[in-house]
Design a protein around this motif. Sequence first.
Motif, mmCIF file in Angstrom:
data_model
loop_
_atom_site.group_PDB
_atom_site.id
_atom_site.type_symbol
_atom_site.label_atom_id
_atom_site.label_comp_id
_atom_site.label_asym_id
_atom_site.label_seq_id
_atom_site.Cartn_x
_atom_site.Cartn_y
_atom_site.Cartn_z
ATOM 1 N N VAL A 61 0.984 -1.199 0.007
ATOM 2 C CA VAL A 61 -0.126 0.223 0.128
ATOM 3 C C VAL A 61 0.879 1.334 -0.088
ATOM 4 C CG1 VAL A 61 -2.049 1.278 0.995
ATOM 5 C CG2 VAL A 61 -1.776 -1.211 1.152
ATOM 6 N N PHE A 62 0.910 1.940 -1.001
ATOM 7 C CA PHE A 62 1.684 3.182 -1.330
ATOM 8 C C PHE A 62 0.965 4.666 -1.355
ATOM 9 C CE2 PHE A 62 3.445 -0.531 -3.331
ATOM 10 C CZ PHE A 62 4.903 -0.367 -2.592
ATOM 11 N N VAL A 63 1.597 5.411 -0.688
ATOM 12 C CA VAL A 63 1.005 6.835 -0.932
ATOM 13 C C VAL A 63 1.853 7.900 -1.462
ATOM 14 C CG1 VAL A 63 0.155 8.970 0.444
ATOM 15 C CG2 VAL A 63 -0.694 6.689 1.215
ATOM 16 N N ILE A 64 1.385 8.438 -2.458
ATOM 17 C CA ILE A 64 2.292 9.574 -2.973
ATOM 18 C C ILE A 64 1.666 10.954 -2.447
ATOM 19 C CG2 ILE A 64 2.926 11.010 -5.155
ATOM 20 C CD1 ILE A 64 1.965 8.531 -6.753
ATOM 21 N N PRO A 73 -3.273 16.346 -4.308
ATOM 22 C CA PRO A 73 -4.238 15.304 -3.264
ATOM 23 C C PRO A 73 -3.004 14.153 -2.972
ATOM 24 C CG PRO A 73 -4.774 14.555 -5.441
ATOM 25 C CD PRO A 73 -3.626 15.985 -5.669
ATOM 26 N N ASN A 74 -3.382 13.632 -1.926
ATOM 27 C CA ASN A 74 -2.638 12.247 -1.415
ATOM 28 C C ASN A 74 -3.192 11.242 -2.481
ATOM 29 O OD1 ASN A 74 -1.007 13.156 1.016
ATOM 30 N ND2 ASN A 74 -2.972 13.318 2.035
ATOM 31 N N VAL A 75 -2.351 10.741 -2.924
ATOM 32 C CA VAL A 75 -2.750 9.466 -4.109
ATOM 33 C C VAL A 75 -2.331 8.143 -3.542
ATOM 34 C CG1 VAL A 75 -2.071 8.472 -6.409
ATOM 35 C CG2 VAL A 75 -2.549 11.181 -6.065
ATOM 36 N N GLY A 76 -3.258 7.293 -3.513
ATOM 37 C CA GLY A 76 -2.903 5.903 -3.240
ATOM 38 C C GLY A 76 -2.570 4.856 -4.357
ATOM 39 N N ILE A 77 -1.872 3.850 -4.336
ATOM 40 C CA ILE A 77 -1.563 2.786 -5.081
ATOM 41 C C ILE A 77 -1.445 1.688 -4.177
ATOM 42 C CG2 ILE A 77 -0.268 1.598 -6.853
ATOM 43 C CD1 ILE A 77 1.097 4.581 -7.337
ATOM 44 N N ILE A 78 -2.510 0.717 -4.536
ATOM 45 C CA ILE A 78 -2.783 -0.425 -3.803
ATOM 46 C C ILE A 78 -2.261 -1.772 -4.557
ATOM 47 C CG2 ILE A 78 -4.125 -2.251 -2.445
ATOM 48 C CD1 ILE A 78 -5.350 1.228 -2.788
ATOM 49 N N VAL A 79 -1.353 -2.773 -4.415
ATOM 50 C CA VAL A 79 -0.917 -3.588 -5.351
ATOM 51 C C VAL A 79 -1.361 -4.849 -4.797
ATOM 52 C CG1 VAL A 79 1.310 -4.589 -6.364
ATOM 53 C CG2 VAL A 79 1.075 -2.002 -5.836
ATOM 54 N N GLY A 80 -1.860 -5.547 -5.755
ATOM 55 C CA GLY A 80 -2.379 -7.036 -5.556
ATOM 56 C C GLY A 80 -1.190 -8.117 -6.626
ATOM 57 N N SER A 81 -1.648 -9.135 -6.727
ATOM 58 C CA SER A 81 -0.882 -10.159 -7.420
ATOM 59 C C SER A 81 -1.339 -10.223 -9.001
ATOM 60 C CB SER A 81 -0.967 -11.603 -6.842
ATOM 61 O OG SER A 81 -2.123 -12.145 -6.933
ATOM 62 N N GLU A 82 -2.597 -9.568 -9.095
ATOM 63 C CA GLU A 82 -3.171 -9.404 -10.439
ATOM 64 C C GLU A 82 -3.427 -8.109 -10.846
ATOM 65 O OE1 GLU A 82 -6.894 -12.123 -10.534
ATOM 66 O OE2 GLU A 82 -5.662 -13.613 -9.696
ATOM 67 N N ARG A 83 -3.861 -7.088 -10.042
ATOM 68 C CA ARG A 83 -3.850 -5.675 -10.550
ATOM 69 C C ARG A 83 -3.627 -4.720 -9.455
ATOM 70 N NH1 ARG A 83 -8.533 -8.735 -10.468
ATOM 71 N NH2 ARG A 83 -8.092 -8.935 -12.421
ATOM 72 N N ALA A 84 -3.394 -3.574 -9.627
ATOM 73 C CA ALA A 84 -3.231 -2.675 -8.755
ATOM 74 C C ALA A 84 -4.307 -1.519 -9.058
ATOM 75 C CB ALA A 84 -2.049 -1.854 -9.063
ATOM 76 N N LEU A 85 -4.714 -0.968 -7.722
ATOM 77 C CA LEU A 85 -5.954 0.077 -7.820
ATOM 78 C C LEU A 85 -5.237 1.452 -7.388
ATOM 79 C CD1 LEU A 85 -8.960 0.761 -7.668
ATOM 80 C CD2 LEU A 85 -8.796 0.397 -5.320
ATOM 81 N N VAL A 86 -5.201 2.419 -8.404
ATOM 82 C CA VAL A 86 -4.898 3.651 -8.011
ATOM 83 C C VAL A 86 -6.126 4.630 -7.374
ATOM 84 C CG1 VAL A 86 -4.194 5.754 -9.088
ATOM 85 C CG2 VAL A 86 -3.242 3.612 -9.877
ATOM 86 N N VAL A 87 -5.848 5.377 -6.469
ATOM 87 C CA VAL A 87 -6.760 6.116 -5.783
ATOM 88 C C VAL A 87 -6.499 7.523 -5.975
ATOM 89 C CG1 VAL A 87 -8.025 6.707 -3.659
ATOM 90 C CG2 VAL A 87 -7.264 4.425 -4.061
ATOM 91 N N ASP A 88 -7.152 8.351 -6.835
ATOM 92 C CA ASP A 88 -6.880 9.559 -7.315
ATOM 93 C C ASP A 88 -5.987 9.613 -8.052
ATOM 94 O OD1 ASP A 88 -9.442 10.173 -6.113
ATOM 95 O OD2 ASP A 88 -8.280 10.963 -4.547
ATOM 96 N N CYS A 89 -5.854 10.647 -9.342
ATOM 97 C CA CYS A 89 -4.842 10.759 -10.031
ATOM 98 C C CYS A 89 -4.517 12.055 -10.250
ATOM 99 C CB CYS A 89 -5.136 10.227 -11.508
ATOM 100 S SG CYS A 89 -6.279 11.024 -12.456
#
Length: 328
Positions: A61-64, A73-89
């Motif tokens: 779980v990463f925060v930019i 904004p604070n941006v999130g990147i959540i990494v799984g084994s199949e896909r990653a979810l980006v929260v705000d860009c």
Amino acid sequence: MSFDLSTDRRTLLSLSTVAIAAGIVPLPGVAQETEDEGSVPTSYPQPSIDARHPAEIAPGVFVIPDRRIPLVPNVGIIVGSERALVVDCGLGIDSAEAVLDTARRLAPGREIVLTLTHAHPEHGFGAQVFATDERIFYNAPQAEHLARAGQPLLDGFRAAVLPPEHRFLLDGIEITPPTETYDGTETRLDLGGREAVLRSVGLAHSPGDQIVHLPDAGVIFAGDLIEERIYPIVPYFPPLIGADDIDLPTWRTALGMIADLAPTIIVPGHGSLGGTELPEAVSGYFDALEDVAAGGGDLDAMVAEVHRRYPTWEQAGYIPPALQYLTR
């Protein structure tokens, strides 16, 4: 590009901001303290995301971080084994491209999914970058709000929020609909080995507010339902944003729901990361705001009273719209 993924979590939690959340008013700039003048508005850095150093706040779980820059904004990147979810860009094509590039480097070979905490410009008016090869996933009310109000918000930001030297950031921006939406209050996105729970709040700070909850990591991305040490922005700026686009009781309910989930880390829309003290602080502010508004009187006097109760919070220019919303 190299990544510094070893940022000390306590250091990240202490990051603070003077970021402005979306509001169609002239941006006051960063308040600088001087011995004789107090807080005075000055120019502020270009509101572009620096995605070079994402910080890992929990496994995968990463925060930019926003770096104390208005409209970042604070941006999130959540990494799984199949896909990653980006929260705000972020705001603009360059910021969104930087976020997408970082997500691809953190999750090589995996599908990238973009979601937004809400459809205000500084959180998602670069989404078109994700439209060609990736997936854009919003809740239905947010998508409807974007279709209805996206262009007026874009025009308003260009005319009234960004200073002339930063307006180029909106060049080429297209209001981009999601490739997929979900209905109801909750959906679960399988990232591969972990789930991200997307909870649709509905109409609160804006139509279609959403939080992203990672139960396995104890992390919540709250968007502008929560700011840290910034006066919460009740964005009552008619005619562009009117009372019908805000609902304080629902906002309060959302704050209670976030606290009840008992996350270890809450990532606010702008400002320092924290825990359940953050929604409690916003809720307490709303109590004070309503108490002052109920007393009536001159707007300047009411603003002064709210500021007296919260003297260390930033961006006091957002007190008057909140009081005007409550006393309309």
